[in-house]
Design an enzyme around this catalytic site. Structure first.
Site, short mmCIF file in Angstrom:
data_model
loop_
_atom_site.label_atom_id
_atom_site.label_comp_id
_atom_site.label_asym_id
_atom_site.label_seq_id
_atom_site.Cartn_x
_atom_site.Cartn_y
_atom_site.Cartn_z
N TYR A 484 -3.44 -0.37 -4.76
CA TYR A 484 -2.02 -0.38 -4.41
C TYR A 484 -1.20 -0.09 -5.66
CZ TYR A 484 2.39 -2.41 -2.57
OH TYR A 484 3.69 -2.63 -2.17
N ASN A 486 1.86 -0.50 -6.40
CA ASN A 486 2.77 -1.56 -6.84
C ASN A 486 2.06 -2.69 -7.57
OD1 ASN A 486 5.16 -0.38 -6.12
ND2 ASN A 486 5.52 -1.63 -4.32
N TYR A 487 0.72 -2.71 -7.48
CA TYR A 487 -0.07 -3.61 -8.31
C TYR A 487 -0.73 -2.76 -9.40
CZ TYR A 487 0.41 -6.89 -4.37
OH TYR A 487 0.90 -7.72 -3.38
#
Length: 547
Positions: A484, A486-487
């Site tokens: 992901y 966003n991570y």
């Protein structure tokens, strides 16, 4: 420009060049001890402002007493608060779009990189640290939110955080919400720029799926909307990390219907209470369950009492878009092993559920969601994966044994997908983790009270996380092994000199076809690669279509 200014600009360029060579270990660093000056940048910013007093109050350098508190305010991973972490040469906290244009213009003119910060939750600190001279554009003052209940829309400025959005919606209606994440201090722009999932993902898709329009500043300072930018760039901003392409000034969001009351519950169990079998069944039941239910599972190891024996504890947290009376028969039919009873359920407003998932209680005043300092900060390193095939019981037991090797400062978070996500193509927006994903795995180790990543404790915990990532490889997605964006995780790679090098991390975040499309869009809107960081969308000299 007069000769004096010309000489100043040439000198600044020379200084920046020396600084770059120094950061690369060039022998030049031993010849001259020169650091870049922010004087020319500030002079430029002031000369391009129609209110010298106003802009001067929004500029901060390391000589200002307010500089460190402003920089630290949104450093949400405490790993990056130590003296060795490079900080911005200048912080600018604009209050209007003209000031943003001037900051962009002057950063380009005087050779600074520009980092854009809204919530400060990027896991590798890329919005507020860099090894090159940079200006940090902090959008903390650009956070207005305008909710239109009749149209079911909201305009949200680029510096707002999720808690402020939830609170503002709740002050206008209890029957509309936005499908965003659980942490109230996450920036709206960062969340949407990565696609963004949350408690409503199984019913309404990602946050990026529910963006209607955007107000956006490109690398040349032009302000565009969806119509004037075109569908390709609009596509890229909703999952391709918007700061790769420019500066989001505001988002127009589609609000979604929710009941006046939703149902929240928690179930806490250990291996000795049958957690292994219950989690095994969870993998089959929940992704195919009524899409009104989101069930996340937090998993960690712990010692049993005062003994040296370890167990695994699982916390199941459910949010159902409906009443207790409707939920219980559904669970009792499909998942009775979870043993959800009326006594552990609460019917609350959606905004109260956001408080609960944000680390508070449902009785906490809703205004707390707007307090950016209310959520405790910690030091951590995290990674992510996606599971597409249920892990067998034998595999789960191997995972628990691997967790026993840690020092109990680790945690896993499983987040259920399925439902609405099955209806989207992987290419609908850049966020590709769609049909076939059962749940997402978020893995973290805490580096609490460690002054740096280099202490013995920090190294041990980081090594455990990397070994854990290797151990679960047989059970997570492959070709590519998805992650992901966003991570963000710099361990995946930072090279972008060639497509093959960049694809080591780009394919994992976006998959191959989306990554190629993002590169093509980047080449059009930011051909000189001004907006960049160690994992930004690259610009190549050759066409991606030739790869």
């Amino acid at each position: 420009m007069n000769n004096s200014n010309n000489l100043s600009s040439i000198f600044l360029l020379f200084v920046l060049t020396l600084s770059f060579f120094s950061s690369q270990g060039s022998p030049l660093s031993s010849i001259l001890d020169v650091t870049p000056t922010s004087e020319n940048f500030i002079t430029c910013l002031q000369s391009n402002s129609n209110n010298l007093t106003a802009i001067s109050q929004l500029i901060f350098t390391p000589t200002n007493t307010s500089y460190t508190p402003i920089w630290q305010a949104a450093v949400n991973n405490l790993r990056f608060i130590n003296s060795s972490i490079p900080r911005p040469s200048v912080i600018v906290t604009p209050t209007n779009e003209t000031q943003i244009q001037a900051t962009l213009f002057c950063a380009k003119k005087h050779g600074y990189e520009l980092r854009i910060r809204c919530g400060g939750h990027d896991f590798e600190g890329l919005s507020y640290t860099a090894i090159v001279p940079f200006v940090m554009l902090d959008l903390v003052n650009m956070k207005s939110i305008d909710v239109n209940v009749a149209d079911r829309t909201a305009w949200v400025q680029g510096g707002a955080v999720l808690g402020e959005l939830y609170y503002t919606i709740s002050q206008n209606t209890d029957t509309l919400y936005f499908p965003a994440g659980i942490c109230p201090t996450v920036g709206v722009s960062g969340f949407l720029g990565g696609g963004g999932y949350g408690n409503l993902v199984r019913k309404y898709g990602t946050g990026g799926d529910n963006v209607l329009d955007v107000r956006f500043m490109d690398v040349n300072g032009n302000i565009l909307d969806r119509k004037s930018m075109g569908e390709d760039l609009f596509w890229a901003l909703r999952g391709g990390v918007a700061s790769n392409f420019g500066i989001v000034l505001a988002w127009k969001l589609q609000l979604v219907p929710v009941p006046e009351k939703v149902t929240f519950f928690m179930v806490n169990i250990t291996l000795e209470q049958g957690a292994n079998d219950i989690f095994y069944k969870y993998q089959y039941v929940l992704p195919n369950f009524d899409r009104d239910l989101q069930l996340s599972v937090q998993i960690n190891s712990e010692y049993v009492g005062n003994t040296t024996k370890k167990t695994i504890r699982m916390l199941f947290r459910g949010l159902y878009q409906g009443s207790i009376d409707t939920l219980l028969p559904l669970l009792n039919k499909s998942f009775p092993e979870l043993n959800v009873t009326r006594e552990i359920c609460q019917e609350v407003r959606m905004v109260q559920a956001s408080l609960q998932f944000g680390g508070f209680t449902t009785s906490t005043p809703v205004e707390t969601l707007t307090n950016r300092s209310a959520v405790p900060k910690t030091s951590f390193k995290s990674t992510s994966d996606y599971v597409r095939t249920p892990i067998p019981k034998s595999g789960l037991r191997k995972i628990w044994r691997k967790m026993f090797e840690s020092d109990t400062f680790e945690a896993l978070q499983m987040y259920t997908f399925g439902g609405k996500m099955e209806e989207y193509s992987d290419t609908a927006i850049p966020y590709p983790h769609r049909a076939g994903v059962l749940y997402q795995v978020y893995k973290t180790v805490l580096l609490t009270n460690q002054p740096s990543d280099m202490t013995a404790v920090s190294r041990r915990r980081l090594a455990w996380l990397r070994s854990f990532d290797k151990a679960i490889e047989p059970y997570v997605s492959s070709n590519p092994r998805e992650a992901y964006v966003n991570y963000n995780d710099l361990d995946l790679g930072v090279g972008s000199r060639t497509f093959e090098e960049a694809s080591l991390w780009g394919d994992r975040y976006w998959k191959r076809e989306n990554f190629k499309k993002l590169i093509r869009i980047k080449a059009k809107v930011d051909p000189e690669n001004f907006f960049r960081h160690p994992q930004s969308i690259p610009v190549f000299s050759t066409s991606v279509s030739d790869i």
